[in-house]
Design a protein around this motif. Structure first.
Motif, mmCIF file in Angstrom:
data_model
loop_
_atom_site.group_PDB
_atom_site.id
_atom_site.type_symbol
_atom_site.label_atom_id
_atom_site.label_comp_id
_atom_site.label_asym_id
_atom_site.label_seq_id
_atom_site.Cartn_x
_atom_site.Cartn_y
_atom_site.Cartn_z
ATOM 1 N N LYS A 243 28.215 -36.078 -55.667
ATOM 2 C CA LYS A 243 27.663 -34.795 -56.123
ATOM 3 C C LYS A 243 27.724 -34.704 -57.656
ATOM 4 O O LYS A 243 26.798 -34.228 -58.301
ATOM 5 N N LEU A 244 28.842 -35.189 -58.216
ATOM 6 C CA LEU A 244 28.970 -35.189 -59.683
ATOM 7 C C LEU A 244 27.967 -36.147 -60.322
ATOM 8 O O LEU A 244 27.380 -35.869 -61.370
ATOM 9 N N SER B 172 29.899 -37.296 -50.963
ATOM 10 C CA SER B 172 31.248 -37.176 -51.533
ATOM 11 C C SER B 172 31.189 -36.367 -52.827
ATOM 12 O O SER B 172 30.130 -36.230 -53.453
ATOM 13 N N GLN B 173 32.349 -35.882 -53.244
ATOM 14 C CA GLN B 173 32.430 -35.137 -54.506
ATOM 15 C C GLN B 173 31.947 -36.008 -55.658
ATOM 16 O O GLN B 173 31.247 -35.546 -56.564
ATOM 17 N N GLU B 174 32.298 -37.292 -55.586
ATOM 18 C CA GLU B 174 31.901 -38.248 -56.636
ATOM 19 C C GLU B 174 30.364 -38.336 -56.715
ATOM 20 O O GLU B 174 29.777 -38.319 -57.800
ATOM 21 N N LYS C 99 24.659 -34.521 -60.399
ATOM 22 C CA LYS C 99 24.598 -33.483 -61.441
ATOM 23 C C LYS C 99 24.420 -34.122 -62.815
ATOM 24 O O LYS C 99 23.579 -33.703 -63.615
#
Ligand SMILES: Cc1cc2nc3c(=O)[nH]c(=O)nc-3n(C[C@H](O)[C@H](O)[C@H](O)COP(=O)(O)OP(=O)(O)OC[C@H]3O[C@@H](n4cnc5c(N)ncnc54)[C@H](O)[C@@H]3O)c2cc1C
Length: 424
Positions: A24-25, A20-22, A28
């Motif tokens: 991936k963040l 999910s985008q969450e 990072k």
């Protein structure tokens, strides 16, 4: 019957690209944290600067890295098993002493409470663990009880007439031993095993000196002493005679999250090896141009690709099996235990495979660094020393292979039995 991938193909599979985008963040920010806050102060960490590890756990907590996998009602962030895996991978590469401190703190140290704690225990302790004010440890190993941790256990609890327990014994080689507030301690109780939450200020509790280790020198590893510690029943985990389930479930998680961490460390070290081989020139060419260097880099890349794919495959399956579980329910531990027992041999497969892969990657990395690789001024030497214990702790690779083989032969026997019955 286990759902092992060897006997049953999954109908869908998770790959990290589909995170999910969450997540991936999260990946990072965890990597940025390691690169900016942890790796630059490696020398201070490795010299065991007093108070530093706790300070750095608090910094991680401020970014939410100690709250993943815990329900909001206990001070956590929620999020699932894939998020947990992402953190296990990213908060390790480049500084394994710090990595193992964080890993044990929110892995085998915290999981017993998260899975098996009562509502009162979780409300009392979990918010402080999530905020980084408390650090945790997992204490199973004893001087005469290593691979045979349950069979050889001498630490003993005796039930008192007022319902409390008196704990006596010693544990050795405990990660976070010298910096923790909460220790999950396993002890014999009559003919069975019990799990207790021992708090650092309890009278009768003390820790030994820091061990002088080959690797992971910045992490805390000590003996723990229990001398007539009176433990109220409010500090017992799960059922009186079922501490062994608590111990084993934590290892099922621990072996898997270590695999994710080793894969992260392998990636970091491959990147170092590539960078160095492009910069270092011999025979008027970068050493990266030599076929034998390229072969080492390509081998490492293939091994890491396989490790990453299989780690996230497990993470996806684990998260799917956990979907819908209520982390606040009384039977959360029991349900999680059943899920993790299904994944147990895969967890052992991943731990052995990822540690062997990391060993190969850092050995080749050191070779690529040549004589500089042998010097502590360069990163390959520390990675090489740190790696050695990964084939020893949380079950030596021999013990994990024995777990895998036992499970496989059990499955084969049961399948033969089923086909025999069907043919009659
Ligand atoms: C740095 C470090 C941190 C640690 N952190 C923790 C922690 O936080 N909590 C904790 O509880 N423990 C911890 N440990 C302990 C660790 O889990 C044990 O060291 C490990 O399980 C092996 O036990 P042992 O050292 O007694 O080796 P032994 O059990 O004595 O094994 C010696 C050798 O015999 C082999 N062997 C033993 N039995 C068999 C068998 N049946 N078949 C084949 N081979 C076998 C082993 O594979 C090994 O090669 C840590 C250890 C270290 C070094």
């Amino acid at each position: 019957m286990s759902e092992s991938f060897l006997v049953k193909s999954p109908d869908d599979m998770f790959i990290p690209e589909e995170a999910s985008q969450e997540d991936k963040l999260l990946a990072k920010s965890a990597r940025e944290f390691m690169d900016k806050e942890i790796i630059p102060i490696s020398d201070e960490i490795e010299s065991k600067k007093h108070g530093l590890l706790r300070e750095l756990i608090k910094k991680a907590a401020d970014l939410g890295f100690t709250s993943v996998g815990v329900d909001e009602s206990y001070g956590g962030l929620g999020m699932g098993e894939i998020s947990y895996t992402v953190l296990a991978e990213k908060l390790f590469g480049g500084q394994a002493s710090y990595g193992i401190t964080w890993n044990v703190n929110i892995g085998i140290g915290r999981m017993p409470l998260a899975y098996y704690g009562t509502e009162e225990q979780k409300k009392r302790l979990m918010p402080k663990i999530c905020s980084g004010d408390y650090v945790t440890a997992y204490a199973l190993t004893e001087a005469e009880a290593g691979s045979d941790a349950l069979g050889g256990m001498k630490t003993r609890a005796v039930k008192q007439s007022d319902g409390s327990y008196l704990l006596n014994g010693q544990k050795i080689f405990i990660t976070n031993g010298g910096i923790s507030d909460i220790y999950t301690v396993f002890a014999r109780l009559d003919d069975s095993f019990a799990a207790f939450l021992v708090e650092k200020d309890m009278p009768g509790f003390s820790t030994g000196k820091e061990e002088n280790k080959l690797g992971l020198r910045g992490s805390s590893t000590t003996t723990l002493f229990f001398d007539d510690i009176k433990i109220s029943k409010e500090n017992m985990l799960y059922h009186e005679d079922q501490g062994h389930y608590v111990a084993l479930t934590a290892l099922d998680v621990g072996r898997f999250d270590l695999a994710a961490a080793f894969m992260g460390e392998a990636k970091y070290n491959l990147m170092n090896a590539i960078k160095y081989s492009k910069e270092r020139r011999q025979f008027a060419r970068p050493i990266a141009s030599f076929g034998m260097t390229q072969k080492k880099l390509a081998k490492a890349a293939g091994q890491i690709y396989a490790a990453e794919s299989s780690v996230y495959r497990f993470a996806g399956k684990w998260e799917k099996l956990c979907s819908g579980l209520d982390r606040t329910a009384d039977d959360y531990g029991k349900k999680m235990m059943n899920i993790l027992r299904v994944l147990s041999e895969e967890s052992s497969i991943l731990k052995t495979a990822a540690s062997d892969i990391l060993a190969s990657v850092v050995d080749d990395e050191l070779q690529i660094y040549g004589g500089n690789g042998f010097m502590e001024d360069y990163p390959a030497a520390r990675a090489y020393r740190d790696e050695r214990v990964f084939r020893i702790f949380e079950g030596t690779n021999e013990i994990n292979r024995a777990v895998i083989a036992k499970m496989l032969t059990k499955q084969i026997r049961s399948e033969e039995h089923t086909s025999e019955l069907q043919s009659h």
